[in-house]
Design a protein around this motif. Sequence first.
Motif, PDB file in Angstrom:
ATOM      1  N   UNK A 151     -59.833 -24.439 -71.374  1.00 55.86           N
ATOM      2  CA  UNK A 151     -60.834 -25.336 -71.946  1.00 55.86           C
ATOM      3  C   UNK A 151     -60.168 -26.458 -72.724  1.00 55.86           C
ATOM      4  N   UNK A 152     -59.124 -26.144 -73.481  1.00 50.81           N
ATOM      5  CA  UNK A 152     -58.404 -27.181 -74.227  1.00 50.81           C
ATOM      6  C   UNK A 152     -57.801 -28.203 -73.268  1.00 50.81           C
ATOM      7  N   UNK A 153     -57.274 -27.741 -72.138  1.00 48.43           N
ATOM      8  CA  UNK A 153     -56.770 -28.668 -71.118  1.00 48.43           C
ATOM      9  C   UNK A 153     -57.907 -29.540 -70.587  1.00 48.43           C
ATOM     10  N   UNK A 154     -59.085 -28.943 -70.425  1.00 50.07           N
ATOM     11  CA  UNK A 154     -60.261 -29.668 -69.927  1.00 50.07           C
ATOM     12  C   UNK A 154     -60.673 -30.760 -70.921  1.00 50.07           C
TER      13      UNK A 154
ATOM     14  N   UNK B 237     -65.778 -36.531 -68.028  1.00 54.14           N
ATOM     15  CA  UNK B 237     -66.422 -37.422 -67.058  1.00 54.14           C
ATOM     16  C   UNK B 237     -67.860 -37.003 -66.771  1.00 54.14           C
ATOM     17  N   UNK B 238     -68.590 -36.674 -67.841  1.00 55.51           N
ATOM     18  CA  UNK B 238     -70.000 -36.288 -67.777  1.00 55.51           C
ATOM     19  C   UNK B 238     -70.249 -34.975 -67.043  1.00 55.51           C
ATOM     20  N   UNK B 239     -69.213 -34.171 -66.812  1.00 53.36           N
ATOM     21  CA  UNK B 239     -69.357 -32.851 -66.199  1.00 53.36           C
ATOM     22  C   UNK B 239     -68.966 -31.798 -67.225  1.00 53.36           C
ATOM     23  N   UNK B 240     -69.841 -30.808 -67.425  1.00 54.16           N
ATOM     24  CA  UNK B 240     -69.539 -29.747 -68.375  1.00 54.16           C
ATOM     25  C   UNK B 240     -68.486 -28.789 -67.812  1.00 54.16           C
ATOM     26  N   UNK B 241     -67.733 -28.161 -68.728  1.00 50.41           N
ATOM     27  CA  UNK B 241     -66.786 -27.126 -68.315  1.00 50.41           C
ATOM     28  C   UNK B 241     -67.550 -26.045 -67.562  1.00 50.41           C
ATOM     29  N   UNK B 242     -68.657 -25.609 -68.100  1.00 50.46           N
ATOM     30  CA  UNK B 242     -69.619 -24.767 -67.394  1.00 50.46           C
ATOM     31  C   UNK B 242     -69.311 -23.278 -67.343  1.00 50.46           C
ATOM     32  N   UNK B 243     -70.365 -22.525 -67.151  1.00 56.80           N
ATOM     33  CA  UNK B 243     -70.261 -21.080 -67.033  1.00 56.80           C
ATOM     34  C   UNK B 243     -69.529 -20.660 -65.773  1.00 56.80           C
ATOM     35  N   UNK B 244     -69.710 -21.394 -64.677  1.00 55.98           N
ATOM     36  CA  UNK B 244     -69.055 -21.016 -63.421  1.00 55.98           C
ATOM     37  C   UNK B 244     -67.544 -20.976 -63.565  1.00 55.98           C
ATOM     38  N   UNK B 245     -66.954 -21.968 -64.223  1.00 56.33           N
ATOM     39  CA  UNK B 245     -65.505 -21.976 -64.420  1.00 56.33           C
ATOM     40  C   UNK B 245     -65.063 -20.766 -65.253  1.00 56.33           C
ATOM     41  N   UNK B 246     -65.819 -20.482 -66.303  1.00 60.98           N
ATOM     42  CA  UNK B 246     -65.497 -19.349 -67.159  1.00 60.98           C
ATOM     43  C   UNK B 246     -65.611 -18.043 -66.381  1.00 60.98           C
ATOM     44  N   UNK B 247     -66.723 -17.834 -65.697  1.00 57.37           N
ATOM     45  CA  UNK B 247     -66.930 -16.586 -64.956  1.00 57.37           C
ATOM     46  C   UNK B 247     -65.933 -16.441 -63.814  1.00 57.37           C
ATOM     47  N   UNK B 248     -65.619 -17.523 -63.133  1.00 56.12           N
ATOM     48  CA  UNK B 248     -64.624 -17.458 -62.055  1.00 56.12           C
ATOM     49  C   UNK B 248     -63.282 -16.988 -62.595  1.00 56.12           C
ATOM     50  N   UNK B 249     -62.885 -17.533 -63.744  1.00 51.35           N
ATOM     51  CA  UNK B 249     -61.611 -17.119 -64.334  1.00 51.35           C
ATOM     52  C   UNK B 249     -61.647 -15.627 -64.693  1.00 51.35           C
ATOM     53  N   UNK B 250     -62.723 -15.188 -65.324  1.00 54.26           N
ATOM     54  CA  UNK B 250     -62.836 -13.785 -65.729  1.00 54.26           C
ATOM     55  C   UNK B 250     -62.810 -12.880 -64.502  1.00 54.26           C
ATOM     56  N   UNK B 251     -63.514 -13.227 -63.459  1.00 52.98           N
ATOM     57  CA  UNK B 251     -63.515 -12.411 -62.237  1.00 52.98           C
ATOM     58  C   UNK B 251     -62.124 -12.329 -61.616  1.00 52.98           C
ATOM     59  N   UNK B 252     -61.427 -13.450 -61.564  1.00 52.66           N
ATOM     60  CA  UNK B 252     -60.113 -13.491 -60.924  1.00 52.66           C
ATOM     61  C   UNK B 252     -59.042 -12.768 -61.736  1.00 52.66           C
ATOM     62  N   UNK B 253     -59.224 -12.666 -63.043  1.00 53.41           N
ATOM     63  CA  UNK B 253     -58.191 -12.108 -63.913  1.00 53.41           C
ATOM     64  C   UNK B 253     -58.671 -10.884 -64.695  1.00 53.41           C
ATOM     65  N   UNK B 254     -59.701 -10.216 -64.228  1.00 51.36           N
ATOM     66  CA  UNK B 254     -60.330  -9.130 -64.980  1.00 51.36           C
ATOM     67  C   UNK B 254     -59.393  -7.987 -65.336  1.00 51.36           C
ATOM     68  N   UNK B 255     -58.305  -7.800 -64.611  1.00 49.25           N
ATOM     69  CA  UNK B 255     -57.394  -6.689 -64.878  1.00 49.25           C
ATOM     70  C   UNK B 255     -56.370  -7.004 -65.976  1.00 49.25           C
ATOM     71  N   UNK B 256     -56.310  -8.237 -66.421  1.00 52.85           N
ATOM     72  CA  UNK B 256     -55.355  -8.613 -67.468  1.00 52.85           C
ATOM     73  C   UNK B 256     -55.728  -7.936 -68.794  1.00 52.85           C
TER      74      UNK B 256
END
Length: 66
Positions: A45-48, A13-32
């Motif tokens: 991203x595939x779901x997106x 819908x004309x909105x990029x997946x974006x760096x914020x989504x990626x970085x937020x995920x990495x920050x929230x799950x960094x211990x995995x």
Amino acid sequence: IAFSDGLTEPEQNEEQFGEDRLFDYIRQHHAEPLPTLATNPLHRLQDWIGNHEQPDDMTLLLARQL
């Protein structure tokens, strides 16, 4: 963390997946474990993207200092 633009530029819908989504995920799950931390953003991203074709490469490189 290093990544190609194919990981952040897919649109919905004309909105990029974006760096914020990626970085937020990495920050929230960094211990995995790194394989999980690398694979799950690609699944998100595939779901997106949905059933749309992804014309660009999707590369994600993660490293952790021990």
